[in-house]
Scaffold this motif. Structure first.
Motif, short mmCIF file in Angstrom:
data_model
loop_
_atom_site.label_atom_id
_atom_site.label_comp_id
_atom_site.label_asym_id
_atom_site.label_seq_id
_atom_site.Cartn_x
_atom_site.Cartn_y
_atom_site.Cartn_z
N SER A 1 8.33 -9.09 6.83
CA SER A 1 8.61 -7.69 7.13
C SER A 1 9.41 -7.03 6.02
N PHE A 2 10.02 -7.81 5.15
CA PHE A 2 10.85 -7.24 4.09
C PHE A 2 10.12 -7.06 2.77
N PHE A 3 9.36 -8.08 2.36
CA PHE A 3 8.75 -8.07 1.04
C PHE A 3 7.43 -7.28 1.05
N SER A 4 7.28 -6.39 0.08
CA SER A 4 6.16 -5.45 0.08
C SER A 4 4.80 -6.14 0.11
N ASP A 5 4.64 -7.15 -0.76
CA ASP A 5 3.33 -7.81 -0.81
C ASP A 5 3.06 -8.59 0.47
N ALA B 1 0.84 -1.21 0.00
CA ALA B 1 0.00 0.00 0.00
C ALA B 1 0.87 1.25 0.00
N GLU B 2 1.95 1.22 0.76
CA GLU B 2 2.86 2.36 0.78
C GLU B 2 3.63 2.45 -0.54
N GLY B 3 3.98 1.27 -1.11
CA GLY B 3 4.66 1.28 -2.39
C GLY B 3 3.82 1.95 -3.47
#
Length: 346
Positions: free
Chosen positions: A239-243, A175-177
């Motif tokens: 915690s690392f991967f956007s999806d 969502a931030e991406g």
């Protein structure tokens, strides 16, 4: 012809690259993502008319100032796919655009397959071809401090030709991406209030609501996200991967390894494949990883409870950060969770 090839390009996968740069990634994430909120970062931007000055501050904290809004933009293909969905087309791209069978790489989205390419392999960048495009701006994504598909040893030469904007995706929710790219797209002339984007945004939000409902209806369902190689099983850290981070925000209980030095994965030998109990396993769908059919030939994989229960789904890593591309991925996961049992492991 001058083609810069990073020393990392000898490494066969993007996954291995992330592992090798773990230290830089961890430091970069602390600096770049620790205080970000939805819609924050991707810096500040100017939405001046095309005839006026243009400025944008990227996620490295670097401000690009140009006498007018750039129109000749070379983009890393994943960034290009995202910006195309916001109505901003690339002059040229770099990064993988096609799969082994000749079909479009999913991360290329709706990028014109005939657009000029200045490099396809990881760490490869054709400077002469890039220069021929008369670029006014380069856009790429970044994970920690790593600029995606930009060879470190040629970065200075590339930036001499045109300024660079980098969007941080490591440790950033999808969502931030989307919000980051929306801000960049708006500065480049996109109409964020268009009917088409409003519809796409609603579809994404509806998909998120469906996923949230599916997760709430299956309390206790543990989901593991993995990538398989011949030598190891890699368990993704959400915690690392956007999806994956976005999925957890919707209530999906994704196994979160605390072991492993990398911020991206806990790399397990196949003898340790059962380290993290899971009711449902999502496997990396990218071509450079083992498919589910190939994984089935590995005895310790076949013995996993989720595999025996046939509770498997796909993880569509590197999906472009747009409403249009993420919505179907989110809906697919909601459907998989709706059909899953939460009692496969205790």
């Amino acid at each position: 012809m001058t083609t810069f090839t990073s020393g990392r390009s000898r490494v066969p996968t993007r996954r291995r690259f992330l592992g090798l740069t773990a230290g830089a990634l961890a430091l970069g994430l602390l600096a770049a993502c620790g205080d970000s909120g939805p819609g924050a970062s991707a810096g500040s931007s100017s939405t001046a008319a095309a005839s006026g000055p243009w400025t944008f501050t990227d996620d490295r904290g670097k401000t690009v100032s140009l006498p007018q809004r750039p129109t000749r933009i070379v983009m890393q293909v994943n960034a290009a796919a995202t910006l195309v969905d916001f109505g901003i087309k690339p002059t040229a791209v770099f990064g993988p655009q096609k799969l082994k069978d000749g079909k479009a790489d999913p991360q290329a989205g709706d990028v014109d397959p005939n657009v000029v390419s200045v490099g396809t392999e990881f760490g490869e960048f054709n400077l002469e071809k890039y220069t021929e495009q008369r670029p006014e701006l380069l856009v790429t994504i970044m994970y920690g401090e790593s600029l995606w598909y930009i060879p470190e040893e040629s970065q200075a030469a590339i930036e001499e030709k045109a300024p660079m904007v980098a969007i941080q995706l490591g440790g950033v929710s999808a969502a931030e991406g989307i919000a980051k790219f929306a801000k960049l797209a708006e500065s480049l002339g996109a109409d964020l209030n268009s009917a088409e984007l409003a519809k796409a945004k609603k579809d994404f939000e509806d998909a998120g609501a469906a996923l949230k409902a599916a997760a709430a209806a299956k309390p206790g369902l543990k989901v593991e996200v993995v990538q398989g190689t011949q030598d190891a099983l890699l368990v993704g850290k959400p915690s690392f991967f956007s999806d994956l981070k976005y999925f957890t925000e919707q209530g999906v209980d994704i196994v979160a390894p605390t072991a492993g030095a990398q911020p991206t994965w806990d790399e397990l030998s196949w003898e340790r494949a059962s380290t993290y109990p899971a009711d449902l396993i999502l496997t990396d769908a990218r071509q450079f990883t083992l498919s589910q059919d190939e994984l089935a030939k590995i005895p310790t994989w076949a013995q996993l409870p989720a595999v025996q229960a046939k509770q498997l789904g796909l993880w569509h890593a590197e999906t472009p950060m747009s409403y249009q591309k993420l919505a179907p991925v989110v809906r697919e996961l909601a459907g998989v969770i709706e059909k899953a049992r939460a009692d496969v492991v205790s």
